[in-house]
Each structure stands twice: as C-alpha cells, then as structure tokens.
Design a protein around this motif. Structure first.
Motif, PDB file in Angstrom:
ATOM      1  N   TYR A  32      42.968  40.852  37.447  1.00 60.48           N
ATOM      2  CA  TYR A  32      42.686  41.341  38.797  1.00 60.48           C
ATOM      3  C   TYR A  32      42.090  42.741  38.682  1.00 60.48           C
ATOM      4  O   TYR A  32      42.754  43.662  38.220  1.00 60.48           O
ATOM      5  CB  TYR A  32      43.956  41.388  39.634  1.00 60.48           C
ATOM      6  N   TRP A  33      40.854  42.914  39.123  1.00 63.77           N
ATOM      7  CA  TRP A  33      40.180  44.173  38.827  1.00 63.77           C
ATOM      8  C   TRP A  33      40.406  45.272  39.854  1.00 63.77           C
ATOM      9  O   TRP A  33      40.123  46.425  39.584  1.00 63.77           O
ATOM     10  CB  TRP A  33      38.679  43.941  38.646  1.00 63.77           C
ATOM     11  N   ARG A  34      40.914  44.945  41.016  1.00 64.72           N
ATOM     12  CA  ARG A  34      41.210  46.019  41.977  1.00 64.72           C
ATOM     13  C   ARG A  34      42.689  46.360  41.895  1.00 64.72           C
ATOM     14  O   ARG A  34      43.553  45.514  42.087  1.00 64.72           O
ATOM     15  CB  ARG A  34      40.831  45.614  43.397  1.00 64.72           C
ATOM     16  N   ASP A 307      39.250  51.081  43.768  1.00 66.66           N
ATOM     17  CA  ASP A 307      38.561  50.704  45.013  1.00 66.66           C
ATOM     18  C   ASP A 307      37.112  50.382  44.686  1.00 66.66           C
ATOM     19  O   ASP A 307      36.643  50.614  43.574  1.00 66.66           O
ATOM     20  CB  ASP A 307      38.643  51.817  46.059  1.00 66.66           C
ATOM     21  N   GLY A 308      36.400  49.834  45.696  1.00 69.32           N
ATOM     22  CA  GLY A 308      35.037  49.411  45.451  1.00 69.32           C
ATOM     23  C   GLY A 308      35.002  48.009  44.857  1.00 69.32           C
ATOM     24  O   GLY A 308      36.034  47.343  44.711  1.00 69.32           O
ATOM     25  N   ASP A 309      33.809  47.552  44.502  1.00 65.61           N
ATOM     26  CA  ASP A 309      33.616  46.204  43.976  1.00 65.61           C
ATOM     27  C   ASP A 309      32.921  46.251  42.620  1.00 65.61           C
ATOM     28  O   ASP A 309      32.024  47.067  42.390  1.00 65.61           O
ATOM     29  CB  ASP A 309      32.748  45.367  44.938  1.00 65.61           C
ATOM     30  N   ASP A 311      30.837  43.686  39.847  1.00 70.04           N
ATOM     31  CA  ASP A 311      30.127  42.409  39.805  1.00 70.04           C
ATOM     32  C   ASP A 311      30.712  41.478  38.748  1.00 70.04           C
ATOM     33  O   ASP A 311      30.992  40.315  39.004  1.00 70.04           O
ATOM     34  CB  ASP A 311      28.645  42.664  39.526  1.00 70.04           C
ATOM     35  N   PHE A 332      28.801  48.285  39.833  1.00 72.88           N
ATOM     36  CA  PHE A 332      29.875  48.818  40.672  1.00 72.88           C
ATOM     37  C   PHE A 332      29.278  49.378  41.953  1.00 72.88           C
ATOM     38  O   PHE A 332      28.275  50.093  41.917  1.00 72.88           O
ATOM     39  CB  PHE A 332      30.632  49.923  39.929  1.00 72.88           C
ATOM     40  N   PRO A 335      31.003  49.416  49.065  1.00 68.93           N
ATOM     41  CA  PRO A 335      30.280  48.900  50.235  1.00 68.93           C
ATOM     42  C   PRO A 335      30.414  49.837  51.445  1.00 68.93           C
ATOM     43  O   PRO A 335      31.440  50.506  51.630  1.00 68.93           O
ATOM     44  CB  PRO A 335      30.960  47.553  50.504  1.00 68.93           C
TER      45      PRO A 335
END
Length: 402
Positions: A32-34, A307-309, A311, A332, A335
């Motif tokens: 889980y990356w966040r 935080d953030g997204d 790819d 990265f 949004p």
C-alpha cells in the motif's frame, strides 16, 4: 556459558516439532503506497548474514501521525515464525529453561547449568538496536543439524516435508526478528528474516545501497509554469528539460524540495551499482545440478508516499533488461482542480486554504511560512534484493503552489 546452553537447546527440535511444522513465512508487507497512519515499511539488518563475533544493526523505517510517537520492542527467535501467530516465537524462554534443566538432570549435572535470563530473546527498544551473534558458528551449525534431523524424521512421507526451515545447514541458519511498533492508538507487528553464518560455506550478501532520491518534471510542457515558482526548475535549460536523461534534481536530506500541485513529476531512487552482487542461485528441485550459473541480483523497488499519487508503486531491476535508474522511476503528482471551490473538502475555501490540494481543516502552519504543514509530503523508497537484503531512504517534498 552461552555456547553450552545453546548446545543443550539443540534437543528442542524434537520436542517443539508441532510448532516448527505449523509455522511458515508470513506474506510480505502489503504494498500500500499511501501511508497516512502508523506503518512499518521496512526493517533492515546490517549485515543481513551475520558471522560469528559480529553485531548486526537492526533499524526500522516507520511512519506515524503528526504529534504522535512510536515505542519499539525488538525480539529475536531461532525459528521461523508465522503471521497467524503474530510472529510470536513458537518457544518461550521458560520452555527453553525447562528443557535445559531436564537435559542437565539426565547428564547428571542438575543445578549446575544456569538458566537463561527472562529477556534472552529481547533486543531492546528504539528505532535502531544491535543484535550480536548468539554463540559460535559451530554451535549454531549443531543446533541447525539437530533441528533438521528431528524434522526430517517426523515429516518423512508427509506433506510437511517441504516446510523444513533449512535444507543445508552449511548455507546458514535462518532466524526471525520481531518488531512491535506502538503509537498512542495503534500497534503494528512486523518481522524480518536474517541469517546466521554456520561456517565458510554460508553465502554472504550485502544490502542494496540507496544513496538518494531525484526528481524532475514529467512533461516539458510544464516548464514555463514550474520555473516561475520552483528555483530548481528555473536553473534548468529547455534542452535539459527536453532530454529524458537530464534535468534531474536531488531531493536534499534536510530540506523539502518544492513542487507544484496539479502537474506530474518523475521520481527515481539512486542505488550504488556496486551493491548489485553476483551470486549463485541454488538449482530447483529435480535438477541434475546443485547450483545454477552465477548471475547479478534482481532488485525490487517499492515506493510509498504520505500523500499524492504514484503511477507505479513498484519496479523490478533485471540485468540486461533495464537499468537501476529506469527500474526505480515512477510518476508522482499531487492532484488539484481549482474549479472546485473547496477542492480538498476540509471546510476551507481554496482561496483561504493554506494547503488547498490536501485536506487540513486545522490549517496548521508550524513554521509560519504561509504554507500548511499538510503540504509537506514524505516520499519513501524501499529496495530489496530478494535474498533478505534491503535498504531504504526517506525524503520530503513541499507543495508551494496550486
């Protein structure tokens, strides 16, 4: 003497058979990356293969909520452990002491063998602790052989035969490190496997060496927009921005790198190529060989952010297929859509919000720079070599415009 105690403990293999056969390797930590609350992202043992007389440094990559802290409790276990049992050692110190005294009585030495202390498996607290080789390679090899023999006898012609903790004691003895990380409202239990050398035939392994994290604009079309707000972008030329292999900026260890919300960036982990080792994989079952041909290690990259997204949260380096830099690269972005009056839904309109892209109803601004604390984002890169070795790095970016 500790060596003598461990020699006696070797009979534990036959007595604790059920525990050994029922405990296997738990799954790797879910990617889980966040990361928004308490998490243990990785544990490193350095060295990961411990020789007699050496001391390994154990350290954790962990994250917690702001204004919180983490308490650490480390233990080791001379067996593999299971996620179904919260990585608890299948044998307690009390059980070990009972077995030691029982064996001492049989040897006519009742009362002459001191008991192991209650904290025999404890390694202490702190984000980093030391773990000293617990005996000699000869003692650990004897311990390994005793367990292997006992399990082989018990598991003959049974489906448990494939669950032996080791197949060749000369190649080292696997142990388990258990970490309990506790915050004010949460607890995470993690484990790390490492190897005790049993002699000169035990293969060595170094950890990957992650030296930094770099960032660049993902799209040259955003050059003019970014250079007006980001000094590190303004220092670039159009040619550097257009060149896929140029325009990279190192994220400093002690200062967040400024970025803008709403436009994508590329980030990559920088790994020392010298830490890619040549090793000799064991041959698969059924092969007429004992070993395959030597080959470079495969590295597994994983990204986490607060935080953030991202790819691609993971990447794979394979020699002759790609490069370390290419394998680690991901996109990265934070949004943001200015057309929504309260984009982050925190009850503060975009125009008044000190971090409009990210939810921060408290509007906390610890350093008084006009940008909310929520705009400081952690980025973590974890690199594994598939042979128990790993390294990691933590950096920060700051959203300074949206």
């Amino acid at each position: 003497m500790l060596n003598e105690r461990l020699r006696v403990i070797c009979i534990l293999g036959a007595i604790s058979m059920g525990a050994i056969l029922s405990s296997g390797c738990g799954p790797d930590f879910a990617p889980y990356w966040r990361v928004k609350k308490l998490r243990v992202l990785a544990i490193q043992a350095d060295p990961v293969v411990l020789d007699g007389g050496e001391v390994a440094k154990l350290r954790a990559l962990a994250h917690h909520a702001p204004d919180d802290s983490i308490d650490y409790a480390w233990e080791w276990c001379p067996f593999r452990v299971s996620t179904s049992d919260n990585y608890e050692c299948p044998v307690t110190v009390e059980q070990l002491n009972a077995i030691i005294q029982q064996q001492a009585a049989k040897d006519g030495a009742e009362g002459s063998v001191p008991e192991l202390p209650p904290d025999f498996f404890s390694l202490g607290s702190g984000k980093e602790v030391d773990f000293a080789y617990p005996a000699t390679p000869e003692v650990i090899n004897g311990f390994c052989e005793a367990i292997l023999s006992a399990i082989t006898d018990a598991a003959e012609d049974s489906p448990f035969a494939d669950q032996l903790p080791v197949k060749n004691c000369e190649e080292g003895f696997d142990i388990s490190i258990r970490l309990v990380a506790t915050s004010s409202d949460d607890e995470i239990i993690s484990r790390k496997r490492m190897k005790l050398s049993t002699g000169p035939k035990t293969p060595k392994n170094l950890n990957p060496d992650v030296t930094g994290v770099e960032i660049k604009l993902a799209k040259p079309a955003h050059f003019d927009q970014a250079r007006a707000a980001l000094p590190w972008v303004d220092a670039l030329t159009q040619a550097e921005v257009d060149n896929p292999s140029a325009g990279w900026h190192p994220i400093a260890e002690d200062e967040p790198t400024p970025i803008l919300a709403g436009i994508p960036f590329l980030v990559r982990s920088v790994v020392d190529p010298a830490s890619v080792e040549i090793w000799t994989p064991p041959a698969p079952d059924g092969s007429d060989k004992t070993e395959l041909d030597p080959e470079p290690e495969v590295f597994i990259f994983r990204w986490f952010v607060s935080d953030g997204d991202v790819d691609q949260a993971s990447g794979l380096y394979v020699d002759d297929k790609n490069t370390l830099l290419d394998a680690s690269e991901t996109e990265f972005v934070v949004p943001y859509n200015a057309s929504q009056s309260d984009y982050d839904g925190d009850g503060v309109s975009n125009g008044a919000d000190n971090c409009a892209p990210l939810n921060n109803p408290d509007q906390r601004d610890s350093n008084g720079d006009g940008i909310g604390d929520a705009c400081d984002i952690y980025i973590w890169s974890v690199v594994r070599d598939g042979r128990l070795g790993q390294d990691f790095i933590e950096r920060q970016v700051r959203v300074v415009g949206w």
